[in-house]
Enzyme design. Structure first.
Site, PDB file in Angstrom:
ATOM      1  N   GLY A 131       0.832  -1.196   0.000  1.00  0.00           N
ATOM      2  CA  GLY A 131       0.000   0.000   0.000  1.00  0.00           C
ATOM      3  C   GLY A 131       0.869   1.249   0.000  1.00  0.00           C
ATOM      4  N   SER A 179      -4.209  -2.810  -0.254  1.00  0.00           N
ATOM      5  CA  SER A 179      -3.120  -3.662   0.220  1.00  0.00           C
ATOM      6  C   SER A 179      -3.664  -4.979   0.766  1.00  0.00           C
ATOM      7  CB  SER A 179      -2.337  -2.919   1.308  1.00  0.00           C
ATOM      8  OG  SER A 179      -1.346  -3.761   1.859  1.00  0.00           O
ATOM      9  N   THR A 193      10.275  -8.411 -11.519  1.00  0.00           N
ATOM     10  CA  THR A 193       9.597  -9.700 -11.627  1.00  0.00           C
ATOM     11  C   THR A 193       8.495  -9.770 -10.586  1.00  0.00           C
ATOM     12  OG1 THR A 193      11.610 -10.715 -12.451  1.00  0.00           O
ATOM     13  CG2 THR A 193       9.918 -12.211 -11.580  1.00  0.00           C
ATOM     14  N   CYS A 214       2.932   2.463  13.382  1.00  0.00           N
ATOM     15  CA  CYS A 214       4.144   3.248  13.119  1.00  0.00           C
ATOM     16  C   CYS A 214       4.387   4.234  14.253  1.00  0.00           C
ATOM     17  CB  CYS A 214       4.003   4.031  11.819  1.00  0.00           C
ATOM     18  SG  CYS A 214       3.194   3.108  10.534  1.00  0.00           S
TER      19      CYS A 214
HETATM   20  C1  PLP Z   1      -1.564  -0.236   6.281  1.00  0.00           C
HETATM   21  C2  PLP Z   1      -1.864   1.038   5.591  1.00  0.00           C
HETATM   22  C3  PLP Z   1      -1.024   1.527   4.577  1.00  0.00           C
HETATM   23  C4  PLP Z   1       0.257   0.855   4.202  1.00  0.00           C
HETATM   24  O1  PLP Z   1       0.076  -0.369   3.530  1.00  0.00           O
HETATM   25  P1  PLP Z   1       1.302  -1.400   3.512  1.00  0.00           P
HETATM   26  O2  PLP Z   1       0.871  -2.446   2.546  1.00  0.00           O
HETATM   27  O3  PLP Z   1       1.446  -1.906   4.914  1.00  0.00           O
HETATM   28  O4  PLP Z   1       2.498  -0.645   3.058  1.00  0.00           O
HETATM   29  C5  PLP Z   1      -1.366   2.697   3.937  1.00  0.00           C
HETATM   30  N1  PLP Z   1      -2.485   3.361   4.277  1.00  0.00           N
HETATM   31  C6  PLP Z   1      -3.325   2.925   5.242  1.00  0.00           C
HETATM   32  C7  PLP Z   1      -4.553   3.695   5.544  1.00  0.00           C
HETATM   33  C8  PLP Z   1      -3.028   1.756   5.938  1.00  0.00           C
HETATM   34  O5  PLP Z   1      -3.854   1.335   6.892  1.00  0.00           O
END
Ligand code: PLP
Length: 386
Positions: free
Chosen positions: A72, A200, A238, A326
């Site tokens: 994501g 994601s 890839t 985070c």
């Molecule tokens: C978890 C999250 C992301 C990041 O996605 P990843 O695949 O963990 O890098 C971005 N935005 C929101 C709102 C999220 O909850």
């Protein structure tokens, strides 16, 4: 396992058995490179194209509008940074909100150091942007609006279709980080007038390291990762075949089950919110009461640190979170809770419980029973509570 309770589904989710089974062949015997012409390669390629169809169907897109990425975070970076540079002769102004995920906020910060001007829309006390603020922020040189679908900390859902319509009427690209929304609330890129959408896999029981970006056909978005011709030349490298297959399988399953599951999870969430607010004095819900994700409960407790609650819950075998994954480990209060207007001490004392498909009524009962005594114990030790 039975005495471990996982209430951190907004941080990540357990890979479903069906998803694991679908992925397994591509980690073993079906190891071909999707770019290879022989059968082993073609099988991998076909599996990716099936996942593309599954992903497109889940959000009302066409398969050709889906591009697989590594996360994501990558999708957010790609959408925002590439859209900005691709349109810099039209203007240098970008609108976002001050409660975005760091993948969006830090991409905007990067752009602000490279000649772009960013407006961060404030939110009201429930975490929703004001449409009048958005309209007022638009300038002739505005090239991109990026507003998240649903917030990862407080679960608040934004009026996405309304924002999309305004962006469209003003000929401005609209990106939404829908990582928390996809699979949990109905998302449709056509109804929502979205140009770019991030999702994601690991937030809906797929694997980590597999994301996608929806790019509406006709939108010019230069590639972000340069190299080979994969993903129609727009995302080199890839392909993570097993991860992509897992994403496709997970998004199809969760979308199919959403109507029933969201009702069940919403009931669990409401039970948790009501149960905690009733049993713990001086506690309050953060975020909008109704316009929120089915699984999200975010509650502040006066006079205690969220981190201390987490540690004591952990000792009871309950996994939850305070702020975002985070933010935990840092001493800064959550930027999202601060944006709601919470004072520092309340922003520090917040607990995020995110329920999901593997949580039961008994899990909620256990949490509600544990939280009162934990907060009491912490308050007894706190000089602030005297
Ligand atoms: C978890 C999250 C992301 C990041 O996605 P990843 O695949 O963990 O890098 C971005 N935005 C929101 C709102 C999220 O909850």
């Amino acid at each position: 396992m039975s005495d471990f309770i996982y209430f951190d589904n907004a941080a990540t989710t357990k890979v479903r058995d069906e998803v694991f089974e679908a992925m397994a062949p591509f980690l073993k015997d079906a190891y071909g490179n999707p770019s290879s012409v022989y059968k082993l390669g073609r099988e991998a390629k076909n599996a990716i194209e099936k996942a593309r169809e599954q992903t497109a169907a889940a959000i009302g897109a066409k398969p050709a509008e889906i591009f697989f990425t590594g996360s994501g975070t990558e999708s957010d970076n790609w959408a925002i940074i590439s859209a900005a540079f691709a349109n810099k002769d039209k203007g240098n102004h970008i609108i976002t909100s001050n409660i975005e995920h760091h993948a969006v906020l830090h991409s905007c910060e990067y752009l602000s150091k490279n000649g772009f001007d960013i407006t961060y829309l404030p939110v009201d006390s429930s975490g929703i942007i004001k449409i009048s603020d958005l309209k007022a922020a638009i300038r002739p040189e505005t090239i991109l609006i990026s507003i998240m679908y649903a917030n990862n900390e407080i679960g608040t859902i934004q009026p996405i279709a309304e924002i999309g319509a305004i962006a469209g009427a003003n000929n401005i690209l609209f990106h939404t980080d829908a990582v928390q929304a996809v699979g949990h609330v109905p998302v449709n890129v056509v109804k929502d007038c979205v140009d770019l959408l991030t999702l994601s896999a690991h937030k809906f029981h797929g694997p980590k390291g597999a994301g996608a970006l929806y790019v509406r056909s006709g939108v010019k978005l230069p590639s972000f990762i340069h190299g080979g011709g994969q993903e129609k030349g727009r995302r080199a490298g890839t392909e993570n075949v097993a991860g992509i297959v897992g994403l496709g399988c997970a998004i199809e399953l969760i979308t199919r089950e959403m109507a029933g599951e969201s009702v069940r999870v919403r009931k669990l969430r409401d039970k948790i919110i009501d149960g905690i607010l009733e049993s713990v004095p001086n506690s309050q819900l953060n975020g909008h009461r109704d316009k929120r994700l089915p699984g999200n409960a975010n509650i502040s407790f006066d006079y205690v640190e969220g981190e201390s609650i987490l540690l004591m819950l952990d000792m009871k075998g309950i996994a939850a979170s305070s702020g975002s994954a985070c933010t935990s480990g840092s001493l800064n209060p959550s930027h999202v809770l601060m944006a709601l207007g919470l004072p520092h001490e309340k922003a520090h004392g917040s607990l995020r419980v995110s329920a999901g498909r593997y949580n039961t009524d008994e899990d909620a009962d256990k949490l509600i029973a544990e939280i009162g005594p934990i907060v009491n114990k912490l308050r007894a030790m706190s000089p602030l509570a005297k």
